[in-house]
Design a protein around this motif. Structure first.
Motif, PDB file in Angstrom:
ATOM      1  N   ARG A 174     126.466  52.789  17.125  1.00 28.54           N
ATOM      2  CA  ARG A 174     126.603  51.346  17.323  1.00 28.54           C
ATOM      3  C   ARG A 174     127.425  51.073  18.574  1.00 28.54           C
ATOM      4  N   THR A 175     126.910  50.162  19.385  1.00 33.79           N
ATOM      5  CA  THR A 175     127.644  49.701  20.571  1.00 33.79           C
ATOM      6  C   THR A 175     127.617  48.184  20.583  1.00 33.79           C
ATOM      7  N   GLU A 176     128.547  47.614  21.342  1.00 31.13           N
ATOM      8  CA  GLU A 176     128.593  46.157  21.488  1.00 31.13           C
ATOM      9  C   GLU A 176     128.665  45.805  22.957  1.00 31.13           C
ATOM     10  N   ASP A 177     128.032  44.684  23.310  1.00 35.70           N
ATOM     11  CA  ASP A 177     128.137  44.138  24.654  1.00 35.70           C
ATOM     12  C   ASP A 177     128.044  42.619  24.548  1.00 35.70           C
ATOM     13  N   GLU A 178     127.903  41.941  25.676  1.00 38.92           N
ATOM     14  CA  GLU A 178     127.868  40.467  25.658  1.00 38.92           C
ATOM     15  C   GLU A 178     126.668  39.909  24.891  1.00 38.92           C
ATOM     16  N   ALA A 179     125.587  40.682  24.746  1.00 43.78           N
ATOM     17  CA  ALA A 179     124.398  40.220  24.011  1.00 43.78           C
ATOM     18  C   ALA A 179     124.583  40.350  22.509  1.00 43.78           C
ATOM     19  N   GLY A 180     125.442  41.291  22.080  1.00 40.23           N
ATOM     20  CA  GLY A 180     125.655  41.467  20.651  1.00 40.23           C
ATOM     21  C   GLY A 180     125.856  42.918  20.260  1.00 40.23           C
ATOM     22  N   VAL A 181     125.498  43.240  19.027  1.00 40.42           N
ATOM     23  CA  VAL A 181     125.657  44.576  18.460  1.00 40.42           C
ATOM     24  C   VAL A 181     124.318  45.297  18.567  1.00 40.42           C
ATOM     25  N   HIS A 182     124.367  46.520  19.102  1.00 40.81           N
ATOM     26  CA  HIS A 182     123.174  47.351  19.254  1.00 40.81           C
ATOM     27  C   HIS A 182     123.328  48.564  18.350  1.00 40.81           C
ATOM     28  N   THR A 183     122.426  48.709  17.386  1.00 41.09           N
ATOM     29  CA  THR A 183     122.459  49.831  16.460  1.00 41.09           C
ATOM     30  C   THR A 183     121.238  50.707  16.689  1.00 41.09           C
ATOM     31  N   THR A 184     121.488  51.991  16.875  1.00 37.70           N
ATOM     32  CA  THR A 184     120.401  52.965  16.993  1.00 37.70           C
ATOM     33  C   THR A 184     120.444  53.848  15.760  1.00 37.70           C
ATOM     34  N   ILE A 185     119.392  53.769  14.950  1.00 42.57           N
ATOM     35  CA  ILE A 185     119.288  54.593  13.744  1.00 42.57           C
ATOM     36  C   ILE A 185     118.872  55.996  14.190  1.00 42.57           C
ATOM     37  N   THR A 186     119.734  56.984  13.943  1.00 42.78           N
ATOM     38  CA  THR A 186     119.441  58.355  14.367  1.00 42.78           C
ATOM     39  C   THR A 186     118.935  59.231  13.217  1.00 42.78           C
ATOM     40  N   SER A 187     119.126  58.774  11.987  1.00 43.63           N
ATOM     41  CA  SER A 187     118.600  59.476  10.812  1.00 43.63           C
ATOM     42  C   SER A 187     118.372  58.453   9.717  1.00 43.63           C
ATOM     43  N   LEU A 188     117.192  58.532   9.088  1.00 44.59           N
ATOM     44  CA  LEU A 188     116.885  57.574   8.030  1.00 44.59           C
ATOM     45  C   LEU A 188     116.146  58.255   6.892  1.00 44.59           C
ATOM     46  N   ASP A 189     116.394  57.728   5.697  1.00 45.47           N
ATOM     47  CA  ASP A 189     115.694  58.162   4.485  1.00 45.47           C
ATOM     48  C   ASP A 189     114.587  57.138   4.247  1.00 45.47           C
ATOM     49  N   LEU A 190     113.358  57.521   4.542  1.00 45.04           N
ATOM     50  CA  LEU A 190     112.226  56.611   4.381  1.00 45.04           C
ATOM     51  C   LEU A 190     111.925  56.430   2.911  1.00 45.04           C
ATOM     52  N   ARG A 191     111.887  55.180   2.447  1.00 46.02           N
ATOM     53  CA  ARG A 191     111.655  54.881   1.034  1.00 46.02           C
ATOM     54  C   ARG A 191     110.240  54.387   0.775  1.00 46.02           C
ATOM     55  N   GLU A 192     109.700  53.592   1.713  1.00 43.68           N
ATOM     56  CA  GLU A 192     108.351  53.051   1.544  1.00 43.68           C
ATOM     57  C   GLU A 192     107.843  52.527   2.867  1.00 43.68           C
ATOM     58  N   VAL A 193     106.523  52.398   2.943  1.00 44.58           N
ATOM     59  CA  VAL A 193     105.879  51.760   4.078  1.00 44.58           C
ATOM     60  C   VAL A 193     105.093  50.588   3.504  1.00 44.58           C
ATOM     61  N   SER A 194     105.226  49.431   4.131  1.00 40.45           N
ATOM     62  CA  SER A 194     104.584  48.220   3.621  1.00 40.45           C
ATOM     63  C   SER A 194     103.575  47.657   4.590  1.00 40.45           C
ATOM     64  N   LEU A 195     102.515  47.104   4.021  1.00 39.18           N
ATOM     65  CA  LEU A 195     101.583  46.275   4.775  1.00 39.18           C
ATOM     66  C   LEU A 195     102.172  44.880   4.817  1.00 39.18           C
ATOM     67  N   VAL A 196     102.307  44.325   6.018  1.00 36.05           N
ATOM     68  CA  VAL A 196     102.928  43.015   6.176  1.00 36.05           C
ATOM     69  C   VAL A 196     102.181  42.210   7.235  1.00 36.05           C
ATOM     70  N   PRO A 197     102.276  40.881   7.159  1.00 35.83           N
ATOM     71  CA  PRO A 197     101.656  40.071   8.215  1.00 35.83           C
ATOM     72  C   PRO A 197     102.512  39.993   9.474  1.00 35.83           C
ATOM     73  N   PHE A 198     103.850  40.054   9.329  1.00 33.64           N
ATOM     74  CA  PHE A 198     104.759  39.903  10.462  1.00 33.64           C
ATOM     75  C   PHE A 198     105.852  40.963  10.373  1.00 33.64           C
ATOM     76  N   PRO A 199     105.731  42.056  11.142  1.00 37.75           N
ATOM     77  CA  PRO A 199     106.714  43.135  11.059  1.00 37.75           C
ATOM     78  C   PRO A 199     107.929  42.863  11.938  1.00 37.75           C
ATOM     79  N   ALA A 200     108.999  43.579  11.668  1.00 35.19           N
ATOM     80  CA  ALA A 200     110.164  43.513  12.554  1.00 35.19           C
ATOM     81  C   ALA A 200     109.814  44.142  13.901  1.00 35.19           C
ATOM     82  N   TYR A 201     109.090  45.262  13.866  1.00 32.01           N
ATOM     83  CA  TYR A 201     108.677  45.966  15.081  1.00 32.01           C
ATOM     84  C   TYR A 201     107.215  45.636  15.366  1.00 32.01           C
TER      85      TYR A 201
END
Length: 181
Positions: free
Chosen positions: A96-123
């Motif tokens: 996690r880093t911070e700058d004038e735009a806000g907080v930037h989080t880079t996920i370096t390891s994740l436990d995948l729980r599910e994958v969803s079909l969605v109409p509007f994804p975050a990515y």
């Protein structure tokens, strides 16, 4: 589909940015349940049958279950109405880093729980890339023998009842004939 692209920063909400780092997918525990395919993060509709990390991100293949909800979701995917994916995960490690735009989080390891079909994804890059018209041959349908159906249908039970009734009638006739001799 591409469940989540690597190295793409998104703004989840005002001033909070997130990125999934290449190689972030953690190994699954041996006692973990199977990975699920969900519809809108709230309804399980199938199983993830293959998961691969590529330079683009986490790519998956999935199989829809034979339920009404899954059939409806599959039709929406086939029609192009639902064409995006999203992941449900638990972050295991991040930077996690911070700058004038806000907080930037880079996920370096994740436990995948599910994958969803969605109409509007975050990515935005998390997309359905292929829809097969025919089911795969990798069905995990339990069978008693190679030729037996996995479950009885109502019509099968009706046929069985008719066969039993016919056998009872033949047995009664045979007994009557033996008694008449």
């Amino acid at each position: 589909g591409l469940a989540v692209p690597y190295g793409v920063e998104i703004e989840l909400f005002d001033g909070y940015f997130e990125t999934i780092a290449p190689g972030a997918l953690a190994d699954r525990a041996e006692d973990a349940t199977s990975l699920k395919l969900f519809y809108r993060h709230n309804e399980p509709i199938g199983l993830i049958t293959s998961i691969t990390e590529t330079a683009k991100g986490i790519e998956i293949e999935a199989r829809f279950s034979d339920t009404q909800a899954a059939r409806d979701a599959y039709q929406l995917v086939r029609d192009g109405v639902i064409d995006r994916l999203s992941i449900g995960f638990i972050p295991l490690a991040f930077e996690r880093t911070e700058d004038e735009a806000g907080v930037h989080t880079t996920i370096t390891s994740l436990d995948l729980r599910e994958v969803s079909l969605v109409p509007f994804p975050a990515y935005d890059g998390a997309t359905v890339t292929e829809v097969r018209e025919q089911p795969t041959t990798e069905r995990n349908t339990p069978t008693m023998t190679d030729n037996a159906p996995a479950y009885a249908l109502a019509s099968d039970l009706d046929d069985l009842r008719a066969d039993i009734t016919a056998m009872e009638q033949r047995a009664s006739l045979a007994a009557a004939e033996r008694g008449a001799r």
